[in-house]
Every structure is written in structure tokens, then in C-alpha cells.
Design a protein around this motif. Sequence first.
Motif, PDB file in Angstrom:
ATOM      1  N   GLY A 114      55.452  17.275  18.469  1.00 47.65           N
ATOM      2  CA  GLY A 114      54.681  16.432  17.569  1.00 47.65           C
ATOM      3  C   GLY A 114      54.101  17.198  16.394  1.00 47.65           C
ATOM      4  N   VAL A 115      53.656  18.429  16.642  1.00 45.35           N
ATOM      5  CA  VAL A 115      53.146  19.268  15.549  1.00 45.35           C
ATOM      6  C   VAL A 115      54.250  19.549  14.529  1.00 45.35           C
ATOM      7  CG1 VAL A 115      52.264  21.567  14.984  1.00 45.35           C
ATOM      8  CG2 VAL A 115      51.306  20.313  16.914  1.00 45.35           C
ATOM      9  N   GLY A 116      55.438  19.874  15.034  1.00 47.56           N
ATOM     10  CA  GLY A 116      56.560  20.141  14.126  1.00 47.56           C
ATOM     11  C   GLY A 116      56.936  18.920  13.310  1.00 47.56           C
ATOM     12  N   LYS A 117      56.978  17.753  13.942  1.00 53.54           N
ATOM     13  CA  LYS A 117      57.330  16.531  13.212  1.00 53.54           C
ATOM     14  C   LYS A 117      56.238  16.139  12.216  1.00 53.54           C
ATOM     15  CE  LYS A 117      60.538  14.480  16.516  1.00 53.54           C
ATOM     16  NZ  LYS A 117      60.917  13.272  17.280  1.00 53.54           N
ATOM     17  N   THR A 118      54.996  16.406  12.565  1.00 54.09           N
ATOM     18  CA  THR A 118      53.893  16.126  11.634  1.00 54.09           C
ATOM     19  C   THR A 118      54.017  16.997  10.387  1.00 54.09           C
ATOM     20  OG1 THR A 118      52.403  15.458  13.421  1.00 54.09           O
ATOM     21  CG2 THR A 118      51.396  16.192  11.359  1.00 54.09           C
ATOM     22  N   LEU A 119      54.303  18.271  10.573  1.00 57.55           N
ATOM     23  CA  LEU A 119      54.462  19.165   9.425  1.00 57.55           C
ATOM     24  C   LEU A 119      55.681  18.777   8.589  1.00 57.55           C
ATOM     25  CD1 LEU A 119      53.657  22.599  11.116  1.00 57.55           C
ATOM     26  CD2 LEU A 119      52.205  21.314   9.535  1.00 57.55           C
ATOM     27  N   LEU A 120      56.772  18.426   9.261  1.00 54.65           N
ATOM     28  CA  LEU A 120      57.981  18.007   8.535  1.00 54.65           C
ATOM     29  C   LEU A 120      57.710  16.753   7.717  1.00 54.65           C
ATOM     30  CD1 LEU A 120      61.045  18.249   7.976  1.00 54.65           C
ATOM     31  CD2 LEU A 120      61.420  16.861  10.030  1.00 54.65           C
ATOM     32  N   LEU A 121      57.056  15.793   8.314  1.00 52.18           N
ATOM     33  CA  LEU A 121      56.739  14.553   7.610  1.00 52.18           C
ATOM     34  C   LEU A 121      55.796  14.805   6.437  1.00 52.18           C
ATOM     35  CD1 LEU A 121      57.217  11.516   7.646  1.00 52.18           C
ATOM     36  CD2 LEU A 121      55.252  11.284   9.174  1.00 52.18           C
ATOM     37  N   THR A 122      54.864  15.737   6.605  1.00 52.99           N
ATOM     38  CA  THR A 122      53.942  16.076   5.515  1.00 52.99           C
ATOM     39  C   THR A 122      54.686  16.682   4.342  1.00 52.99           C
ATOM     40  OG1 THR A 122      52.155  16.460   7.121  1.00 52.99           O
ATOM     41  CG2 THR A 122      51.894  17.411   4.920  1.00 52.99           C
ATOM     42  N   LEU A 177      49.055   7.703  10.927  1.00 52.80           N
ATOM     43  CA  LEU A 177      49.215   6.253  10.816  1.00 52.80           C
ATOM     44  C   LEU A 177      50.628   5.793  11.141  1.00 52.80           C
ATOM     45  CD1 LEU A 177      47.217   5.523   7.523  1.00 52.80           C
ATOM     46  CD2 LEU A 177      46.445   5.195   9.876  1.00 52.80           C
ATOM     47  N   VAL A 178      51.613   6.702  11.052  1.00 56.71           N
ATOM     48  CA  VAL A 178      53.002   6.277  11.230  1.00 56.71           C
ATOM     49  C   VAL A 178      53.315   5.952  12.688  1.00 56.71           C
ATOM     50  CG1 VAL A 178      53.725   7.633   9.234  1.00 56.71           C
ATOM     51  CG2 VAL A 178      53.901   8.619  11.525  1.00 56.71           C
ATOM     52  N   SER A 179      52.351   6.151  13.571  1.00 54.41           N
ATOM     53  CA  SER A 179      52.582   5.762  14.964  1.00 54.41           C
ATOM     54  C   SER A 179      52.765   4.251  15.092  1.00 54.41           C
ATOM     55  CB  SER A 179      51.416   6.222  15.843  1.00 54.41           C
ATOM     56  OG  SER A 179      50.198   5.639  15.412  1.00 54.41           O
ATOM     57  N   VAL A 180      52.259   3.471  14.110  1.00 54.26           N
ATOM     58  CA  VAL A 180      52.395   2.014  14.176  1.00 54.26           C
ATOM     59  C   VAL A 180      53.830   1.572  13.905  1.00 54.26           C
ATOM     60  CG1 VAL A 180      49.997   1.664  13.514  1.00 54.26           C
ATOM     61  CG2 VAL A 180      51.761   1.701  11.749  1.00 54.26           C
ATOM     62  N   VAL A 181      54.646   2.440  13.294  1.00 52.79           N
ATOM     63  CA  VAL A 181      56.049   2.099  13.040  1.00 52.79           C
ATOM     64  C   VAL A 181      56.963   2.857  14.002  1.00 52.79           C
ATOM     65  CG1 VAL A 181      55.683   1.446  10.645  1.00 52.79           C
ATOM     66  CG2 VAL A 181      56.193   3.832  11.202  1.00 52.79           C
ATOM     67  N   GLN A 182      56.392   3.283  15.120  1.00 51.46           N
ATOM     68  CA  GLN A 182      57.142   3.874  16.231  1.00 51.46           C
ATOM     69  C   GLN A 182      57.731   5.252  15.920  1.00 51.46           C
ATOM     70  OE1 GLN A 182      56.777   2.100  18.971  1.00 51.46           O
ATOM     71  NE2 GLN A 182      55.785   0.516  17.735  1.00 51.46           N
ATOM     72  N   TYR A 183      57.165   5.956  14.930  1.00 55.03           N
ATOM     73  CA  TYR A 183      57.657   7.314  14.684  1.00 55.03           C
ATOM     74  C   TYR A 183      56.829   8.290  15.513  1.00 55.03           C
ATOM     75  CZ  TYR A 183      59.166  11.591  12.414  1.00 55.03           C
ATOM     76  OH  TYR A 183      59.681  12.856  12.170  1.00 55.03           O
ATOM     77  N   PRO A 184      57.473   9.093  16.362  1.00 56.66           N
ATOM     78  CA  PRO A 184      56.711  10.000  17.225  1.00 56.66           C
ATOM     79  C   PRO A 184      56.266  11.260  16.477  1.00 56.66           C
ATOM     80  CG  PRO A 184      59.056  10.199  17.672  1.00 56.66           C
ATOM     81  CD  PRO A 184      58.913   9.130  16.630  1.00 56.66           C
ATOM     82  N   GLU A 185      54.979  11.411  16.327  1.00 55.78           N
ATOM     83  CA  GLU A 185      54.405  12.636  15.761  1.00 55.78           C
ATOM     84  C   GLU A 185      53.250  13.067  16.674  1.00 55.78           C
ATOM     85  OE1 GLU A 185      51.117  11.778  14.296  1.00 55.78           O
ATOM     86  OE2 GLU A 185      51.744   9.943  15.289  1.00 55.78           O
ATOM     87  N   LEU A 186      52.399  13.947  16.203  1.00 55.61           N
ATOM     88  CA  LEU A 186      51.372  14.532  17.063  1.00 55.61           C
ATOM     89  C   LEU A 186      50.471  13.479  17.697  1.00 55.61           C
ATOM     90  CD1 LEU A 186      49.770  16.913  18.184  1.00 55.61           C
ATOM     91  CD2 LEU A 186      48.558  17.057  16.006  1.00 55.61           C
ATOM     92  N   ALA A 242      42.002  19.008  17.630  1.00 52.94           N
ATOM     93  CA  ALA A 242      42.007  20.472  17.529  1.00 52.94           C
ATOM     94  C   ALA A 242      43.232  20.968  16.762  1.00 52.94           C
ATOM     95  CB  ALA A 242      41.968  21.085  18.932  1.00 52.94           C
ATOM     96  N   TRP A 243      44.401  20.374  17.051  1.00 49.12           N
ATOM     97  CA  TRP A 243      45.607  20.776  16.337  1.00 49.12           C
ATOM     98  C   TRP A 243      45.522  20.419  14.858  1.00 49.12           C
ATOM     99  CZ3 TRP A 243      49.183  24.158  16.890  1.00 49.12           C
ATOM    100  CH2 TRP A 243      49.573  24.573  18.157  1.00 49.12           C
ATOM    101  N   TYR A 244      44.959  19.248  14.533  1.00 50.69           N
ATOM    102  CA  TYR A 244      44.792  18.879  13.120  1.00 50.69           C
ATOM    103  C   TYR A 244      43.861  19.861  12.417  1.00 50.69           C
ATOM    104  CZ  TYR A 244      47.181  14.378  13.611  1.00 50.69           C
ATOM    105  OH  TYR A 244      48.127  13.391  13.802  1.00 50.69           O
ATOM    106  N   LEU A 245      42.809  20.286  13.099  1.00 49.08           N
ATOM    107  CA  LEU A 245      41.883  21.253  12.502  1.00 49.08           C
ATOM    108  C   LEU A 245      42.576  22.589  12.244  1.00 49.08           C
ATOM    109  CD1 LEU A 245      38.603  20.575  14.517  1.00 49.08           C
ATOM    110  CD2 LEU A 245      38.969  20.231  12.069  1.00 49.08           C
ATOM    111  N   ILE A 246      43.418  23.013  13.179  1.00 56.13           N
ATOM    112  CA  ILE A 246      44.140  24.285  12.990  1.00 56.13           C
ATOM    113  C   ILE A 246      45.064  24.190  11.779  1.00 56.13           C
ATOM    114  CG2 ILE A 246      45.877  25.804  14.010  1.00 56.13           C
ATOM    115  CD1 ILE A 246      44.656  25.157  16.750  1.00 56.13           C
ATOM    116  N   MET A 247      45.825  23.119  11.689  1.00 57.08           N
ATOM    117  CA  MET A 247      46.784  22.984  10.591  1.00 57.08           C
ATOM    118  C   MET A 247      46.084  22.832   9.241  1.00 57.08           C
ATOM    119  SD  MET A 247      49.886  20.683  12.210  1.00 57.08           S
ATOM    120  CE  MET A 247      48.842  19.375  12.873  1.00 57.08           C
TER     121      MET A 247
END
Length: 312
Positions: free
Chosen positions: A72-80, A229-238, A261-266
Motif C-alpha cells: 500500500g505504501v508503494g502504491k500510494t507513492l506511485l499514485l502520488t 480518498l481513492v479507496s472509494v473507487v476500489q483502488y488498493p492503497e495504504l 504513522a506511515w503518512y507522517l513518515i512519508m
Amino acid sequence: MTVDTDKTTGPGATPPAGPEAIKAIPVRHYGRYVSAVIAIAILISIIYAFGQGKINWHAVPDYFFDDRILTGVGKTLLLTVLSMLIGIVGGILLAVMRLSKNPVTSSIAWFYIWFFRGTPVLVQLIIWFNLGLVFEYINLGPIYKDYWSSFMTPLLTALLGLGLNEAAYMAEICRAGLLSVDEGQTEASHALGMSHNKTLRRIVIPQAMRVIVPPTGNEVINMLKTTSLVSVVQYPELFRYAQDIGQTSGAPVEMLFLAAAWYLIMTSVLSIGQYYVERYYARGSSRSLPATPWQKIRANVLSLSTRKGAKA
């Protein structure tokens, strides 16, 4: 015959004593001490309340490096990154259109910015996901043809929803940066024979970056958090993975703290990068660059060692 007893004049006279040195006594700010004590007391009480709450804190380290969380961390960074690329490219194009003297292009850019800045990101994501009610098929001729539901995947929905919305904000940031450069510099560069593109590349854009970089860094950090917010469209992230683990492990609240905690680190890592980028583009605008965190730490250590040596 008289003898001069005044020793303040003459060849062997002693100079008069100078004024006594002023001893500066710093003003004591008792209000600062009181406010600091109150703030520390409030912080301790909050920590104590969380420590005594019915929260299984041991679940946080148990799942902190879980494979699903790291995915999820990797997908969050990729999406960002992808969303910010769409936003920056689209923002530059929209900023140029807004500054154009063509009323059609400037009006289109104004309407785009007005619409996407005026509607919530969550609403835009849901609209993109459900546009199959309007467009049943996506037909690009011989290149591609399929149902809208198959074409609009969760990843594409997330990229369009986040990237196109970000382009509206980046357009205003880029426009403000370009307008911050004095027009006289553009006229002077043209008088020296520089082309319009060369003037933008060597004169306008380097100076505009000092205005563009700080809010862009804030937008990157904000985008990282908005990906939840993209969890509402079924995209798996952190955030989505943390919710799923919380439901299966029986620790839903604990997994929210883990995600936080992970959001704070990133965001902390991104903030450090933003600081150095701003420092790089501050060259030439100030006489001395601000000290880096490492330089501040080294200066404090040296000052402490100097004081200890002086006391010894």
C-alpha cells in the motif's frame, strides 16, 4: 613658582578612566515559561489518556511492516508521483492558456480551473467512476473500443480524479510564478536579441521557480494524503489495505493509527526534500543561504564544546 599637580594633562599625564561598561541583563519573559509548562502538561495528559485507552498498541508494530502495508505504501507513492506529473503538465498548459491573449483559450482555461477547484475531489472521483451511465462505450476507432466499465479501471479513475483536479491548482501556482517576474526583464532580454523561448528558459522560469517551488511542495504533500480518498473507487492503497487488515485482525482503530504513522513518515521525508529544493532555488535571491539541519546541529555541537573548553 607654581607646580601643576593635575596629572590629566602634560607629557606624563594619565588618561582619564573611561565610562563603566554597561552590563546587559536580559528581560525575563515569565509568560513564556508559564505557557511552556501548560503546553507540556497538556501534552503529557493527552499521551496518558491514549496510553490508558482501550487500544491494543501492540498490534501497530506487529503489522507495521506487513507485506500488504508495504504494498500500500508503494502504491500510494506511485499514485502520488503519477498524479502530480499529470497535474504539473496540465497546470503549465492551463497557465499558458490563461495568460494567452486569445479570448477562447483563456476562457477555456478559466472555466476548467473554476470547475475543478469548485468541486470536491471525492465527488470528482465518484463521477469519473460512474460515467458509464453517460458513455456506455469508449470508441477510439480502430485503436481501441470497449465498455466504459472495463476501460475506466480503479487506477485510471484515481489518476484522472486526482491529476486533473491538481492541474487546476498548479495552473494558478504557475501563473502566479510567471507574473511575479518583472516585465522589464523580458523586454530587456528581447532587446538583447534573445528569442521568446530562450527568454522563458533562461530569464523568466529560473526566477519564477522561487515562487512556484514552495506551494508545489505543499501540493505534493497534500496529494500524498489525498490519495486516501481513492479507496472509494476500489483502488488498493495504504488506507485501503489498513482498513482491510483492521477488519480481519479485529483492530480497526489500531490500523488507522498505523496508517497515520506511515503518512507522517512519508510526508516528513517529502518535507525534507522540499526544504533542499527551496534552498537550491533561493540562490541569488539572498546574500546567505539558510543553514541546513545538519549545519545547525554541527554549529550547536561546536558552540557547546567551545563553552565547555572556556569553563575548563
